[in-house]
Write an enzyme that holds these catalytic residues in place. Structure first.
Site, PDB file in Angstrom:
ATOM      1  N   ASP A   1       0.815  -1.212   0.000  1.00 21.83           N
ATOM      2  CA  ASP A   1       0.000   0.000   0.000  1.00 21.83           C
ATOM      3  C   ASP A   1       0.852   1.266   0.000  1.00 21.83           C
ATOM      4  O   ASP A   1       2.069   1.220   0.173  1.00 21.83           O
ATOM      5  CB  ASP A   1      -0.959  -0.014   1.203  1.00 21.83           C
ATOM      6  CG  ASP A   1      -0.256  -0.431   2.504  1.00 21.83           C
ATOM      7  OD1 ASP A   1       0.985  -0.471   2.530  1.00 21.83           O
ATOM      8  OD2 ASP A   1      -0.955  -0.720   3.486  1.00 21.83           O
TER       9      ASP A   1
ATOM     10  N   ASP B   1      -7.393  -2.375  14.096  1.00 21.37           N
ATOM     11  CA  ASP B   1      -8.788  -2.671  13.742  1.00 21.37           C
ATOM     12  C   ASP B   1      -8.902  -3.924  12.858  1.00 21.37           C
ATOM     13  O   ASP B   1      -9.957  -4.194  12.292  1.00 21.37           O
ATOM     14  CB  ASP B   1      -9.442  -1.466  13.039  1.00 21.37           C
ATOM     15  CG  ASP B   1      -8.726  -1.082  11.745  1.00 21.37           C
ATOM     16  OD1 ASP B   1      -7.756  -1.778  11.347  1.00 21.37           O
ATOM     17  OD2 ASP B   1      -9.142  -0.089  11.119  1.00 21.37           O
TER      18      ASP B   1
ATOM     19  N   HIS C   1      -7.076  -4.521  10.102  1.00 17.96           N
ATOM     20  CA  HIS C   1      -6.791  -4.358   8.667  1.00 17.96           C
ATOM     21  C   HIS C   1      -5.495  -5.047   8.264  1.00 17.96           C
ATOM     22  O   HIS C   1      -4.569  -5.190   9.060  1.00 17.96           O
ATOM     23  CB  HIS C   1      -6.818  -2.886   8.235  1.00 17.96           C
ATOM     24  CG  HIS C   1      -5.695  -2.029   8.700  1.00 17.96           C
ATOM     25  ND1 HIS C   1      -5.882  -0.882   9.435  1.00 17.96           N
ATOM     26  CD2 HIS C   1      -4.358  -2.112   8.502  1.00 17.96           C
ATOM     27  CE1 HIS C   1      -4.719  -0.312   9.669  1.00 17.96           C
ATOM     28  NE2 HIS C   1      -3.765  -1.035   9.122  1.00 17.96           N
TER      29      HIS C   1
ATOM     30  N   GLU D   1      -9.491  -1.703   5.274  1.00 19.86           N
ATOM     31  CA  GLU D   1     -10.172  -1.385   6.523  1.00 19.86           C
ATOM     32  C   GLU D   1     -11.406  -2.283   6.705  1.00 19.86           C
ATOM     33  O   GLU D   1     -11.879  -2.907   5.738  1.00 19.86           O
ATOM     34  CB  GLU D   1     -10.599   0.083   6.503  1.00 19.86           C
ATOM     35  CG  GLU D   1      -9.427   1.070   6.415  1.00 19.86           C
ATOM     36  CD  GLU D   1      -8.651   1.204   7.728  1.00 19.86           C
ATOM     37  OE1 GLU D   1      -8.595   0.234   8.518  1.00 19.86           O
ATOM     38  OE2 GLU D   1      -8.079   2.273   7.957  1.00 19.86           O
TER      39      GLU D   1
HETATM   40  C1  GLP Z   1      -0.245   0.301   8.517  1.00 22.91           C
HETATM   41  C2  GLP Z   1       0.048  -0.556   7.304  1.00 22.91           C
HETATM   42  C3  GLP Z   1      -0.250  -2.007   7.583  1.00 22.91           C
HETATM   43  C4  GLP Z   1       0.366  -2.434   8.899  1.00 22.91           C
HETATM   44  C5  GLP Z   1      -0.226  -1.613  10.015  1.00 22.91           C
HETATM   45  C6  GLP Z   1       0.251  -2.029  11.390  1.00 22.91           C
HETATM   46  O1  GLP Z   1      -1.571   0.665   8.614  1.00 22.91           O
HETATM   47  N1  GLP Z   1      -0.675  -0.122   6.156  1.00 22.91           N
HETATM   48  O2  GLP Z   1       0.247  -2.802   6.512  1.00 22.91           O
HETATM   49  O3  GLP Z   1       0.143  -3.798   9.121  1.00 22.91           O
HETATM   50  O4  GLP Z   1       0.165  -0.268   9.756  1.00 22.91           O
HETATM   51  O5  GLP Z   1       1.287  -1.218  11.833  1.00 22.91           O
HETATM   52  P1  GLP Z   1       2.268  -1.581  13.007  1.00 22.91           P
HETATM   53  O6  GLP Z   1       3.080  -2.730  12.533  1.00 22.91           O
HETATM   54  O7  GLP Z   1       3.118  -0.349  13.193  1.00 22.91           O
HETATM   55  O8  GLP Z   1       1.432  -1.912  14.180  1.00 22.91           O
END
Ligand code: GLP
Length: 256
Positions: A67, A136, A138, A143
């Site tokens: 993404d 959440d 995702h 989402e």
């Molecule tokens: C972002 C990314 C996700 C990732 C998420 C979790 O939203 N788009 O791909 O899994 O963050 O982040 P973290 O690993 O910092 O908890």
């Protein structure tokens, strides 16, 4: 679905890196799907170490990131292209022309997303998709209520995700409202998924994704439909799993 509980994040990252490294040694032109966020950082660190100390060769590897924020140029400090460049790409011998991240500045979103999907297919599909998980539920930026069949497209971020990710920006206002993300269908089409989750804040959502019903309200639960999905989590992230003893038994008796 395979659940592997490791004592600490470094242990989990080492296990994931070992799986990726083995796959690259077996197939030097591996197609690797990559994630951002803080969770995969240790995995990238371990792969960088393997490159430097053990000669792990990324020269023929192709990467596709999940993404990107819409409206952020590649050199923006919070763009995912920049994140990947600083935390991974610049430390290994990947060919820059084989590292793909959705273009947050594209002028034709629909076409760009289609081309991203086509490119993945033309490379033979993603062999291993690395995933984190949002608070959440995702995956990528899919989402809650994302279609479980979705493909790469524009999505609006929830306020929760914008707040979670505000730490990468100077202010909350600067966090974009929209993004481009591979869809859940895109992720499910990869040959193998490795989802990493660390810390107590992920415990509820890991349990919901692994042991709850498949629902678009917890997008990661769609991985229950994947034939080869591994959740590699640390102890705090595993704290709410009901079948914990079973996962440990399977791991202890798994010859692989
Ligand atoms: C972002 C990314 C996700 C990732 C998420 C979790 O939203 N788009 O791909 O899994 O963050 O982040 P973290 O690993 O910092 O908890």
């Amino acid at each position: 679905m395979e659940v592997i509980v490791q004592p600490t994040p470094p242990d989990a990252a080492r296990m994931a890196a070992t799986l990726v490294a083995k796959a690259i040694r077996r197939k030097p032109n591996l197609v690797l799907g990559l994630a951002t966020g803080s969770t995969p950082l240790m995995l990238y660190g371990e792969l960088i170490r393997m490159h430097r100390e053990e000669g792990l060769d990324f020269h023929h590897v192709t990467t596709f990131n999940l993404d990107e924020y819409l409206g952020l140029p590649p050199n923006h400090p919070a763009s995912y292209r920049r994140f990947m460049q600083e935390n991974f790409f610049s430390h290994i011998n990947l060919s820059p022309q084989r590292t793909f991240v959705p273009d947050g500045m594209t002028q034709d979103i629909h076409r760009h997303c289609h081309e991203y999907e086509d490119l993945i297919v033309s490379c033979g599909g993603i062999d291993i998709q690395i995933l984190g998980i949002g608070s959440d539920g995702h995956i990528g930026f899919n989402e809650p209520t994302s279609s479980l069949a979705s493909r790469t497209r524009e999505k609006a971020l929830t306020e929760q995700t914008r707040r979670d990710n505000a730490r990468f920006f100077a202010t909350l206002d600067e966090v974009p409202h929209n993004c481009l993300t591979m869809g859940i269908g895109t992720i499910l089409a990869s040959h193998q998924c490795l989802l990493l989750a660390f810390g107590p804040k992920k415990a509820d959502v890991v349990a919901a994704a692994v042991e709850g019903p498949v629902t678009s309200m917890v997008p990661a639960s769609a991985l229950q439909f994947h034939a080869d999905a591994k959740f590699i989590v640390d102890e705090p992230a595993a704290a709410k799993l009901k079948l914990r003893a079973y996962y440990d038994y399977v791991l202890a008796h798994n010859p692989g």
